[in-house]
Design a protein around this motif. Structure first.
Motif, PDB file in Angstrom:
ATOM      1  N   LEU A   1       9.087  -2.582   3.387  1.00 51.87           N
ATOM      2  CA  LEU A   1       8.763  -2.423   2.251  1.00 51.87           C
ATOM      3  C   LEU A   1       9.148  -3.367   1.587  1.00 51.87           C
ATOM      4  O   LEU A   1       9.818  -4.157   1.654  1.00 51.87           O
ATOM      5  N   LEU A   2       8.167  -2.917   0.226  1.00 55.22           N
ATOM      6  CA  LEU A   2       7.965  -4.576  -0.526  1.00 55.22           C
ATOM      7  C   LEU A   2       9.027  -4.257  -1.885  1.00 55.22           C
ATOM      8  O   LEU A   2       7.861  -2.988  -2.661  1.00 55.22           O
ATOM      9  N   PHE A   3       9.808  -4.083  -2.076  1.00 53.52           N
ATOM     10  CA  PHE A   3      10.701  -3.170  -3.392  1.00 53.52           C
ATOM     11  C   PHE A   3      10.321  -4.080  -4.591  1.00 53.52           C
ATOM     12  O   PHE A   3      10.992  -5.183  -4.683  1.00 53.52           O
TER      13      PHE A   3
ATOM     14  N   TYR B   1       4.061  -2.212   3.395  1.00 47.52           N
ATOM     15  CA  TYR B   1       4.024  -2.614   4.070  1.00 47.52           C
ATOM     16  C   TYR B   1       3.714  -3.096   5.471  1.00 47.52           C
ATOM     17  O   TYR B   1       4.104  -3.027   5.985  1.00 47.52           O
ATOM     18  N   THR B   2       2.396  -4.283   6.143  1.00 45.43           N
ATOM     19  CA  THR B   2       2.621  -4.332   7.535  1.00 45.43           C
ATOM     20  C   THR B   2       1.929  -6.103   7.057  1.00 45.43           C
ATOM     21  O   THR B   2       0.988  -5.939   7.038  1.00 45.43           O
ATOM     22  N   ASP B   3       2.489  -6.678   8.272  1.00 45.82           N
ATOM     23  CA  ASP B   3       2.188  -7.870   8.462  1.00 45.82           C
ATOM     24  C   ASP B   3       1.722  -7.960  10.029  1.00 45.82           C
ATOM     25  O   ASP B   3       1.518  -9.065  10.910  1.00 45.82           O
ATOM     26  N   GLY B   4       0.777  -7.167  11.109  1.00 40.01           N
ATOM     27  CA  GLY B   4       0.147  -6.678  12.026  1.00 40.01           C
ATOM     28  C   GLY B   4       1.933  -6.197  12.985  1.00 40.01           C
ATOM     29  O   GLY B   4       2.801  -5.909  12.793  1.00 40.01           O
ATOM     30  N   LEU B   5       1.814  -7.207  14.351  1.00 44.52           N
ATOM     31  CA  LEU B   5       2.669  -7.371  15.030  1.00 44.52           C
ATOM     32  C   LEU B   5       3.535  -8.189  14.923  1.00 44.52           C
ATOM     33  O   LEU B   5       2.496  -9.360  15.165  1.00 44.52           O
ATOM     34  N   ASN B   6       4.393  -8.719  15.685  1.00 45.69           N
ATOM     35  CA  ASN B   6       5.215  -9.379  16.055  1.00 45.69           C
ATOM     36  C   ASN B   6       5.264 -10.271  17.049  1.00 45.69           C
ATOM     37  O   ASN B   6       4.097  -9.633  18.055  1.00 45.69           O
ATOM     38  N   GLN B   7       6.367 -11.423  17.473  1.00 42.00           N
ATOM     39  CA  GLN B   7       5.581 -12.052  18.688  1.00 42.00           C
ATOM     40  C   GLN B   7       6.311 -10.929  19.913  1.00 42.00           C
ATOM     41  O   GLN B   7       6.107 -10.956  21.225  1.00 42.00           O
ATOM     42  N   TYR B   8       6.524 -10.206  19.681  1.00 40.49           N
ATOM     43  CA  TYR B   8       7.234  -8.971  20.826  1.00 40.49           C
ATOM     44  C   TYR B   8       6.307  -8.182  20.685  1.00 40.49           C
ATOM     45  O   TYR B   8       6.984  -6.932  21.849  1.00 40.49           O
ATOM     46  N   GLY B   9       5.009  -8.322  19.887  1.00 40.13           N
ATOM     47  CA  GLY B   9       4.423  -6.918  20.286  1.00 40.13           C
ATOM     48  C   GLY B   9       4.642  -5.934  19.139  1.00 40.13           C
ATOM     49  O   GLY B   9       4.015  -4.384  19.333  1.00 40.13           O
ATOM     50  N   GLN B  10       6.080  -5.697  18.372  1.00 36.90           N
ATOM     51  CA  GLN B  10       6.222  -4.452  17.893  1.00 36.90           C
ATOM     52  C   GLN B  10       6.262  -4.512  15.940  1.00 36.90           C
ATOM     53  O   GLN B  10       5.357  -5.843  15.959  1.00 36.90           O
ATOM     54  N   LEU B  11       5.801  -3.421  15.813  1.00 38.76           N
ATOM     55  CA  LEU B  11       4.921  -3.139  14.290  1.00 38.76           C
ATOM     56  C   LEU B  11       6.159  -4.218  13.683  1.00 38.76           C
ATOM     57  O   LEU B  11       7.373  -3.782  13.014  1.00 38.76           O
ATOM     58  N   ASP B  12       5.473  -5.392  12.675  1.00 43.08           N
ATOM     59  CA  ASP B  12       5.911  -5.362  11.764  1.00 43.08           C
ATOM     60  C   ASP B  12       6.027  -5.279  10.547  1.00 43.08           C
ATOM     61  O   ASP B  12       4.184  -5.669   9.620  1.00 43.08           O
TER      62      ASP B  12
ATOM     63  N   PHE C   1       0.881  -1.285   0.177  1.00 46.85           N
ATOM     64  CA  PHE C   1       0.560  -0.197  -0.160  1.00 46.85           C
ATOM     65  C   PHE C   1       1.338   1.283  -0.445  1.00 46.85           C
ATOM     66  O   PHE C   1       1.799   1.695  -0.396  1.00 46.85           O
ATOM     67  N   GLY C   2       0.068   2.311   0.021  1.00 46.72           N
ATOM     68  CA  GLY C   2       1.076   3.089  -0.006  1.00 46.72           C
ATOM     69  C   GLY C   2       1.489   4.590  -1.627  1.00 46.72           C
ATOM     70  O   GLY C   2       2.698   5.545  -1.188  1.00 46.72           O
ATOM     71  N   ARG C   3       1.271   3.492  -1.996  1.00 44.04           N
ATOM     72  CA  ARG C   3       1.900   4.752  -3.448  1.00 44.04           C
ATOM     73  C   ARG C   3       1.798   5.904  -3.538  1.00 44.04           C
ATOM     74  O   ARG C   3       1.862   7.186  -3.939  1.00 44.04           O
ATOM     75  N   ALA C   4       0.142   6.675  -2.717  1.00 44.44           N
ATOM     76  CA  ALA C   4       0.401   7.785  -3.122  1.00 44.44           C
ATOM     77  C   ALA C   4       0.400   8.525  -2.154  1.00 44.44           C
ATOM     78  O   ALA C   4      -1.025   9.231  -1.565  1.00 44.44           O
ATOM     79  N   SER C   5       0.868   8.275  -0.962  1.00 44.56           N
ATOM     80  CA  SER C   5       1.153   9.056  -0.108  1.00 44.56           C
ATOM     81  C   SER C   5       2.144   9.434   0.875  1.00 44.56           C
ATOM     82  O   SER C   5       2.673  10.174   2.032  1.00 44.56           O
ATOM     83  N   ALA C   6       2.373  10.772  -0.238  1.00 39.67           N
ATOM     84  CA  ALA C   6       2.916  11.500  -0.039  1.00 39.67           C
ATOM     85  C   ALA C   6       2.977  12.619   0.437  1.00 39.67           C
ATOM     86  O   ALA C   6       3.579  13.052   1.636  1.00 39.67           O
ATOM     87  N   GLY C   7       1.834  12.623   0.750  1.00 36.86           N
ATOM     88  CA  GLY C   7       1.193  14.165   1.347  1.00 36.86           C
ATOM     89  C   GLY C   7       0.510  15.253   0.564  1.00 36.86           C
ATOM     90  O   GLY C   7       0.436  15.541  -0.560  1.00 36.86           O
ATOM     91  N   LYS C   8       0.162  16.061   1.240  1.00 36.87           N
ATOM     92  CA  LYS C   8      -0.496  17.480   0.307  1.00 36.87           C
ATOM     93  C   LYS C   8       0.689  17.803  -0.758  1.00 36.87           C
ATOM     94  O   LYS C   8       1.665  18.310  -0.087  1.00 36.87           O
ATOM     95  N   ASN C   9      -0.121  17.744  -1.640  1.00 35.30           N
ATOM     96  CA  ASN C   9       0.548  19.111  -2.964  1.00 35.30           C
ATOM     97  C   ASN C   9       1.859  17.807  -3.108  1.00 35.30           C
ATOM     98  O   ASN C   9       2.982  19.160  -4.018  1.00 35.30           O
TER      99      ASN C   9
END
Length: 282
Positions: free
Chosen positions: A227-229, A213-224, A82-90
């Protein structure tokens, strides 16, 4: 919605009688510095990429294709980008999950597409096609977020807000890798922008089309997440050349890990009344 299909090296291993049709430069990406590849997110015989403004549309496209192939092919690994158009306003250049613009110096001109992306007539059935390199890059977001912005900017070699090179100017100003302030280079030679610059790779360029990309939270409770390059080029060695340099000394390596990898041959767009890859079977 658009769908891209790629053929992995395994398609040409003899199982389907296509060994003599293998594209000249199609081979597995060699081991590269900083690789931490997982078998579950590496390789594959086919690449299916569905893009749409609504992720539900892309989801159903892949689901239906997987359903139709059931009994013949199985899904090896998937990433929801996701996020190809998430650069911000203008702003038009996409941003990665580290908050920096991603793709400022990307290929845009027809001349560069012809020189670095599309394959010529000598490529046979692949003429007009290209190669796709896919890398799943995990980001240590929590560690990155704890770093001060000034150091983050040194890591990338660009300002975080507008994406300008630290040598000065605006986002699309050509970086000056020789500019100094107080006797020191303004852009760290180990910064991402410096090591990735085509000026340092014999002028070689690749077409980058990355997705967050995001796969949710890992086993340590941190964001998994990361970038899908995905990148396109007329010779995968161009990517290998660039990534070898990046993997060896990029300051960004402290915060990322390449955990997935694959390479595919992407056939040219089909003509009216034909199907993708039809020339392969002539």
């Amino acid at each position: 919605m658009t769908v891209t299909v790629g053929l992995g090296p395994g398609i040409f291993d003899g199982r389907f009688g296509l060994a003599n049709k293998k594209p000249a430069h199609l081979a597995q990406i060699p081991d590269l510095p900083s690789d931490n590849l997982a078998a579950a997110t590496t390789g594959g015989d086919l690449s299916l990429q569905a893009c749409a403004d609504d992720p539900q549309v892309a989801y159903h496209a892949i689901r239906d294709l997987a359903r139709m192939a059931r009994g013949t092919a199985t899904v090896r690994w998937t990433v929801l980008g996701f996020g190809r158009a998430s650069a911000g306003k203008n702003q038009t250049t996409p941003r990665n999950l580290m908050g920096f613009k991603d793709g400022t110096r990307n290929i845009t001109s027809d001349a560069d597409y012809d020189e670095f992306v599309w394959l010529g007539d000598s490529a046979g059935w692949m003429a007009g096609g290209t190669y796709q390199v896919v890398r799943k890059i995990e980001m240590n977001i929590e560690i990155w977020d704890a770093d001060v912005i000034s150091d983050q900017q040194r890591v990338f070699g660009r300002t975080k807000v507008d994406g300008a090179p630290l040598s000065g100017g605006s986002e699309h100003t050509t970086p000056d890798f020789h500019a100094k302030a107080g006797g020191e280079l303004k852009i760290d030679p180990r910064s991402h922008v410096s090591l990735a610059a085509h000026e340092h790779h014999g002028g070689v360029k690749i077409l980058r089309r990355p997705y967050n990309y995001t796969d949710g939270l890992n086993q340590y409770g941190q964001l998994d997440a990361g970038l899908l390059f995905t990148a396109y080029m007329n010779d995968p060695e161009h990517f290998t050349r660039i990534q070898t340099r990046l993997g060896s000394s990029d300051r960004l390596n402290e915060y990322i890990s390449h955990i997935g990898s694959a390479v595919f041959a992407v056939p040219p767009a089909p003509r009216a009344g034909e199907y993708i890859g039809q020339a392969l079977f002539r």
